[in-house]
Structure formats: C-alpha cells, structure tokens
Design a protein around this motif. Structure first.
Motif, PDB file in Angstrom:
ATOM      1  N   UNK A   3       0.841  -1.188   0.000  1.00  0.00           N
ATOM      2  CA  UNK A   3       0.000   0.000   0.000  1.00  0.00           C
ATOM      3  C   UNK A   3       0.874   1.235   0.000  1.00  0.00           C
ATOM      4  N   UNK A   4       0.464   2.221  -0.773  1.00  0.00           N
ATOM      5  CA  UNK A   4       1.172   3.490  -0.830  1.00  0.00           C
ATOM      6  C   UNK A   4       0.399   4.516  -0.029  1.00  0.00           C
ATOM      7  N   UNK A   5       1.080   5.199   0.885  1.00  0.00           N
ATOM      8  CA  UNK A   5       0.425   6.251   1.646  1.00  0.00           C
ATOM      9  C   UNK A   5       0.417   7.531   0.825  1.00  0.00           C
ATOM     10  N   UNK A   6      -0.699   8.222   0.860  1.00  0.00           N
ATOM     11  CA  UNK A   6      -0.843   9.493   0.156  1.00  0.00           C
ATOM     12  C   UNK A   6      -0.904  10.590   1.200  1.00  0.00           C
ATOM     13  N   UNK A   7      -0.095  11.619   1.017  1.00  0.00           N
ATOM     14  CA  UNK A   7      -0.071  12.753   1.950  1.00  0.00           C
ATOM     15  C   UNK A   7      -1.196  13.692   1.573  1.00  0.00           C
ATOM     16  N   UNK A   8      -2.157  13.889   2.463  1.00  0.00           N
ATOM     17  CA  UNK A   8      -3.246  14.828   2.229  1.00  0.00           C
ATOM     18  C   UNK A   8      -2.892  16.160   2.885  1.00  0.00           C
ATOM     19  N   UNK A   9      -3.190  17.241   2.200  1.00  0.00           N
ATOM     20  CA  UNK A   9      -2.858  18.585   2.642  1.00  0.00           C
ATOM     21  C   UNK A   9      -4.127  19.308   3.067  1.00  0.00           C
ATOM     22  N   UNK A  10      -3.989  20.244   4.010  1.00  0.00           N
ATOM     23  CA  UNK A  10      -5.131  21.081   4.355  1.00  0.00           C
ATOM     24  C   UNK A  10      -4.946  22.457   3.721  1.00  0.00           C
ATOM     25  N   UNK A  11      -5.953  23.298   3.834  1.00  0.00           N
ATOM     26  CA  UNK A  11      -5.926  24.604   3.169  1.00  0.00           C
ATOM     27  C   UNK A  11      -4.784  25.476   3.690  1.00  0.00           C
ATOM     28  N   UNK A  12      -4.549  25.459   5.001  1.00  0.00           N
ATOM     29  CA  UNK A  12      -3.450  26.261   5.555  1.00  0.00           C
ATOM     30  C   UNK A  12      -2.097  25.822   4.994  1.00  0.00           C
ATOM     31  N   UNK A  13      -1.877  24.529   4.897  1.00  0.00           N
ATOM     32  CA  UNK A  13      -0.617  24.014   4.341  1.00  0.00           C
ATOM     33  C   UNK A  13      -0.480  24.393   2.867  1.00  0.00           C
ATOM     34  N   UNK A  31      -6.298  22.432  -4.905  1.00  0.00           N
ATOM     35  CA  UNK A  31      -6.359  21.521  -3.767  1.00  0.00           C
ATOM     36  C   UNK A  31      -7.747  20.889  -3.778  1.00  0.00           C
ATOM     37  N   UNK A  32      -7.798  19.593  -4.039  1.00  0.00           N
ATOM     38  CA  UNK A  32      -9.066  18.872  -4.116  1.00  0.00           C
ATOM     39  C   UNK A  32      -8.983  17.667  -3.201  1.00  0.00           C
ATOM     40  N   UNK A  33      -9.866  17.630  -2.210  1.00  0.00           N
ATOM     41  CA  UNK A  33      -9.906  16.521  -1.249  1.00  0.00           C
ATOM     42  C   UNK A  33      -8.534  16.214  -0.649  1.00  0.00           C
ATOM     43  N   UNK A  34      -7.773  17.282  -0.348  1.00  0.00           N
ATOM     44  CA  UNK A  34      -6.488  17.109   0.301  1.00  0.00           C
ATOM     45  C   UNK A  34      -5.324  16.820  -0.633  1.00  0.00           C
ATOM     46  N   UNK A  35      -5.593  16.738  -1.932  1.00  0.00           N
ATOM     47  CA  UNK A  35      -4.529  16.462  -2.896  1.00  0.00           C
ATOM     48  C   UNK A  35      -4.307  17.671  -3.782  1.00  0.00           C
ATOM     49  N   UNK A  36      -3.046  17.975  -4.066  1.00  0.00           N
ATOM     50  CA  UNK A  36      -2.711  19.054  -4.989  1.00  0.00           C
ATOM     51  C   UNK A  36      -2.742  18.453  -6.389  1.00  0.00           C
ATOM     52  N   UNK A  37      -3.713  18.901  -7.177  1.00  0.00           N
ATOM     53  CA  UNK A  37      -3.980  18.316  -8.492  1.00  0.00           C
ATOM     54  C   UNK A  37      -3.585  19.306  -9.581  1.00  0.00           C
ATOM     55  N   UNK A  38      -2.739  18.886 -10.541  1.00  0.00           N
ATOM     56  CA  UNK A  38      -2.417  19.772 -11.662  1.00  0.00           C
ATOM     57  C   UNK A  38      -3.631  19.929 -12.566  1.00  0.00           C
ATOM     58  N   UNK A  39      -3.846  21.132 -13.046  1.00  0.00           N
ATOM     59  CA  UNK A  39      -4.970  21.422 -13.931  1.00  0.00           C
ATOM     60  C   UNK A  39      -4.455  21.540 -15.362  1.00  0.00           C
ATOM     61  N   UNK A  40      -5.332  21.298 -16.311  1.00  0.00           N
ATOM     62  CA  UNK A  40      -4.979  21.445 -17.713  1.00  0.00           C
ATOM     63  C   UNK A  40      -4.682  22.900 -18.035  1.00  0.00           C
ATOM     64  N   UNK A  41      -3.821  23.103 -19.007  1.00  0.00           N
ATOM     65  CA  UNK A  41      -3.498  24.458 -19.446  1.00  0.00           C
ATOM     66  C   UNK A  41      -4.722  25.081 -20.095  1.00  0.00           C
TER      67      UNK A  41
END
Length: 55
Positions: A3-13, A31-41
């Motif tokens: 299992x791979x652990x995923x680091x979830x971030x909060x808004x302050x972080x 920031x979506x559900x604690x994950x920093x997600x790259x968006x399309x250009x």
C-alpha cells in the motif's frame, strides 16, 4: 500487496506552499480533497482556429 500512503494537505498548508514558493503563482494546480492536483493548461481559441477545423 503493497500500500502506498498518500499525503493529504489542508488549506493552511496549501497556502503556506504558495507563500514559500513551493507552488508558484503561475502553476495551474488546485487543492481537491487534500490532494494538490495539476490542472490542464488554458486553451485559447481564436476565430481563425475555430474556422480552420470546418473544412
């Protein structure tokens, strides 16, 4: 099974990452559900590019 652990971030972080330059203002991420997600250009369509596909 491994299992791979995923680091979830909060808004302050997330905001601290912006303030310290870990994430730059020109990067397109959200920031979506604690994950920093790259968006399309952003794609800009001009009248010419729209017309050139209608052959």
């Amino acid at each position: 099974m491994t299992q791979t652990k995923v680091r979830l971030w909060n808004v302050d972080e997330y905001h601290r990452m912006l303030e310290t330059g870990i994430i730059t203002a020109d990067e397109r991420v959200k920031l979506i559900d604690g994950q920093v997600i790259p968006m399309n250009a952003k794609i800009k369509f001009t009248q010419h590019s729209a017309l050139s596909t209608q052959h």
